[in-house]
Design a protein around this motif. Structure first.
Motif, PDB file in Angstrom:
ATOM      1  N   GLU A  82       0.852  -1.182   0.000  1.00  0.00           N
ATOM      2  CA  GLU A  82       0.000   0.000   0.000  1.00  0.00           C
ATOM      3  C   GLU A  82       0.898   1.246   0.000  1.00  0.00           C
ATOM      4  O   GLU A  82       1.857   1.312   0.769  1.00  0.00           O
ATOM      5  CB  GLU A  82      -0.893   0.020   1.235  1.00  0.00           C
ATOM      6  CG  GLU A  82      -2.063  -0.944   1.161  1.00  0.00           C
ATOM      7  CD  GLU A  82      -3.095  -0.539   0.119  1.00  0.00           C
ATOM      8  OE1 GLU A  82      -3.261   0.681  -0.115  1.00  0.00           O
ATOM      9  OE2 GLU A  82      -3.727  -1.436  -0.465  1.00  0.00           O
ATOM     10  N   VAL A  83       0.596   2.193  -0.857  1.00  0.00           N
ATOM     11  CA  VAL A  83       1.362   3.431  -0.914  1.00  0.00           C
ATOM     12  C   VAL A  83       0.658   4.476  -0.049  1.00  0.00           C
ATOM     13  O   VAL A  83      -0.535   4.739  -0.249  1.00  0.00           O
ATOM     14  CB  VAL A  83       1.498   3.937  -2.365  1.00  0.00           C
ATOM     15  CG1 VAL A  83       2.261   5.252  -2.407  1.00  0.00           C
ATOM     16  CG2 VAL A  83       2.189   2.880  -3.226  1.00  0.00           C
TER      17      VAL A  83
ATOM     18  N   HIS B 168       2.224   9.938  -0.579  1.00  0.00           N
ATOM     19  CA  HIS B 168       3.185   9.564  -1.621  1.00  0.00           C
ATOM     20  C   HIS B 168       2.503   9.034  -2.883  1.00  0.00           C
ATOM     21  O   HIS B 168       3.175   8.592  -3.801  1.00  0.00           O
ATOM     22  CB  HIS B 168       4.161   8.509  -1.093  1.00  0.00           C
ATOM     23  CG  HIS B 168       5.003   8.986   0.048  1.00  0.00           C
ATOM     24  ND1 HIS B 168       5.862  10.049  -0.053  1.00  0.00           N
ATOM     25  CD2 HIS B 168       5.097   8.547   1.329  1.00  0.00           C
ATOM     26  CE1 HIS B 168       6.472  10.244   1.102  1.00  0.00           C
ATOM     27  NE2 HIS B 168       6.014   9.360   1.967  1.00  0.00           N
ATOM     28  N   ARG B 169       1.174   9.075  -2.899  1.00  0.00           N
ATOM     29  CA  ARG B 169       0.447   8.554  -4.057  1.00  0.00           C
ATOM     30  C   ARG B 169       0.413   9.589  -5.177  1.00  0.00           C
ATOM     31  O   ARG B 169      -0.084  10.697  -4.995  1.00  0.00           O
ATOM     32  CB  ARG B 169      -0.990   8.177  -3.662  1.00  0.00           C
ATOM     33  CG  ARG B 169      -1.044   7.021  -2.682  1.00  0.00           C
ATOM     34  CD  ARG B 169      -2.470   6.790  -2.192  1.00  0.00           C
ATOM     35  NE  ARG B 169      -3.334   6.322  -3.267  1.00  0.00           N
ATOM     36  CZ  ARG B 169      -3.522   5.044  -3.571  1.00  0.00           C
ATOM     37  NH1 ARG B 169      -2.891   4.107  -2.894  1.00  0.00           N
ATOM     38  NH2 ARG B 169      -4.329   4.695  -4.542  1.00  0.00           N
ATOM     39  N   ARG B 170       0.957   9.241  -6.316  1.00  0.00           N
ATOM     40  CA  ARG B 170       0.944  10.120  -7.481  1.00  0.00           C
ATOM     41  C   ARG B 170       0.495   9.300  -8.685  1.00  0.00           C
ATOM     42  O   ARG B 170       1.161   8.363  -9.105  1.00  0.00           O
ATOM     43  CB  ARG B 170       2.333  10.714  -7.736  1.00  0.00           C
ATOM     44  CG  ARG B 170       2.407  11.585  -8.976  1.00  0.00           C
ATOM     45  CD  ARG B 170       3.748  12.295  -9.077  1.00  0.00           C
ATOM     46  NE  ARG B 170       3.879  12.997 -10.347  1.00  0.00           N
ATOM     47  CZ  ARG B 170       4.469  12.496 -11.440  1.00  0.00           C
ATOM     48  NH1 ARG B 170       4.994  11.277 -11.396  1.00  0.00           N
ATOM     49  NH2 ARG B 170       4.546  13.184 -12.552  1.00  0.00           N
TER      50      ARG B 170
ATOM     51  N   ARG C 179       4.891   4.722  -8.624  1.00  0.00           N
ATOM     52  CA  ARG C 179       5.841   3.926  -7.851  1.00  0.00           C
ATOM     53  C   ARG C 179       5.113   2.689  -7.342  1.00  0.00           C
ATOM     54  O   ARG C 179       3.964   2.771  -6.913  1.00  0.00           O
ATOM     55  CB  ARG C 179       6.397   4.730  -6.677  1.00  0.00           C
ATOM     56  CG  ARG C 179       7.369   3.960  -5.789  1.00  0.00           C
ATOM     57  CD  ARG C 179       7.911   4.852  -4.671  1.00  0.00           C
ATOM     58  NE  ARG C 179       8.755   4.107  -3.745  1.00  0.00           N
ATOM     59  CZ  ARG C 179       8.312   3.447  -2.672  1.00  0.00           C
ATOM     60  NH1 ARG C 179       7.002   3.463  -2.396  1.00  0.00           N
ATOM     61  NH2 ARG C 179       9.142   2.787  -1.895  1.00  0.00           N
ATOM     62  N   ALA C 180       5.783   1.546  -7.397  1.00  0.00           N
ATOM     63  CA  ALA C 180       5.184   0.301  -6.912  1.00  0.00           C
ATOM     64  C   ALA C 180       6.249  -0.566  -6.262  1.00  0.00           C
ATOM     65  O   ALA C 180       7.385  -0.636  -6.733  1.00  0.00           O
ATOM     66  CB  ALA C 180       4.524  -0.463  -8.060  1.00  0.00           C
TER      67      ALA C 180
END
Length: 204
Positions: A101-102, A106-108, A131-132
């Motif tokens: 889970e992001v 930081h979620r973009r 990003r993952a």
């Protein structure tokens, strides 16, 4: 290679060299639309052969990644051979992948065109996180953590989706999904012919 940097790597991955090409399943086939079973038997010749065959199939189809259910195998496994936005090549496989889970801060989301070997032809814009981090195991059962950004992050999310029974077209609005499937029907013969030509060039 498999999350670890190497000084050099052949253009055709050794797995693809060893592997045989399998038929790629197409949207609408039942195996693509349900959650796959976890891999429970590691270190077997059968699993190693499957991975080799998946690399060969991905190479012939000129893909970035390929999930096991795309070669009609009901297992949580995918492979990748992809060059990211910064020119870095990533090659590897992972079993039983789980995406971290992001955190919200930081979620973009990035909207970029996305295609799929099981939806031959059309590309559509799909929002994905830039990003993952995916955690799972390698073919021997050893823990594995893979991190990707940009295009590689998109690939990791796309392939993990496959193993949950979801394709990128499932993320589209209904009208856009229907349009993509119509385009697929119009272009798939050309795509299949190109794959066959690449297979002949590689002696597969």
């Amino acid at each position: 290679m498999q999350g670890e940097p190497v000084n050099s790597f052949p253009r055709l991955a050794p797995e693809a060299e060893r592997g045989e090409v399998r038929r790629i399943t197409v949207v609408g086939e039942e195996i693509l639309h349900r959650r796959c079973r976890e891999v429970t038997e590691f270190g077997s010749a059968e699993l190693a052969k499957l991975i080799d065959d998946m690399f060969a199939t991905n190479q012939v189809a000129e893909g970035a990644g390929l999930a096991a259910n795309q070669v009609d195998v009901d297992l949580q496994l995918f492979v990748w051979d992809i060059t990211d936005d910064w020119g870095v090549r990533h090659v590897g496989h992972i079993a039983n992948p789980v995406l971290d889970e992001v955190p919200a801060e930081h979620r973009r989301l990035v909207e970029e065109p996305e295609g799929c070997l099981s939806v031959p032809g059309p590309y559509r814009v799909v929002p994905r996180l830039d990003r993952a981090v995916v955690r799972g195991r390698d073919k021997d059962g050893d823990p594995l953590v893979i991190e990707g950004r940009g295009y590689f992050a998109r690939c990791l999310q796309h392939e993990t989706d496959h193993l949950r029974g979801h394709l990128y077209v499932d993320r589209l609005a209904q009208r856009e999904r229907k349009a993509a499937l119509r385009e697929m029907r119009d272009t798939q013969d050309e795509v299949f012919a190109r794959r066959a030509a690449v297979a002949r060039q590689l002696g597969k």
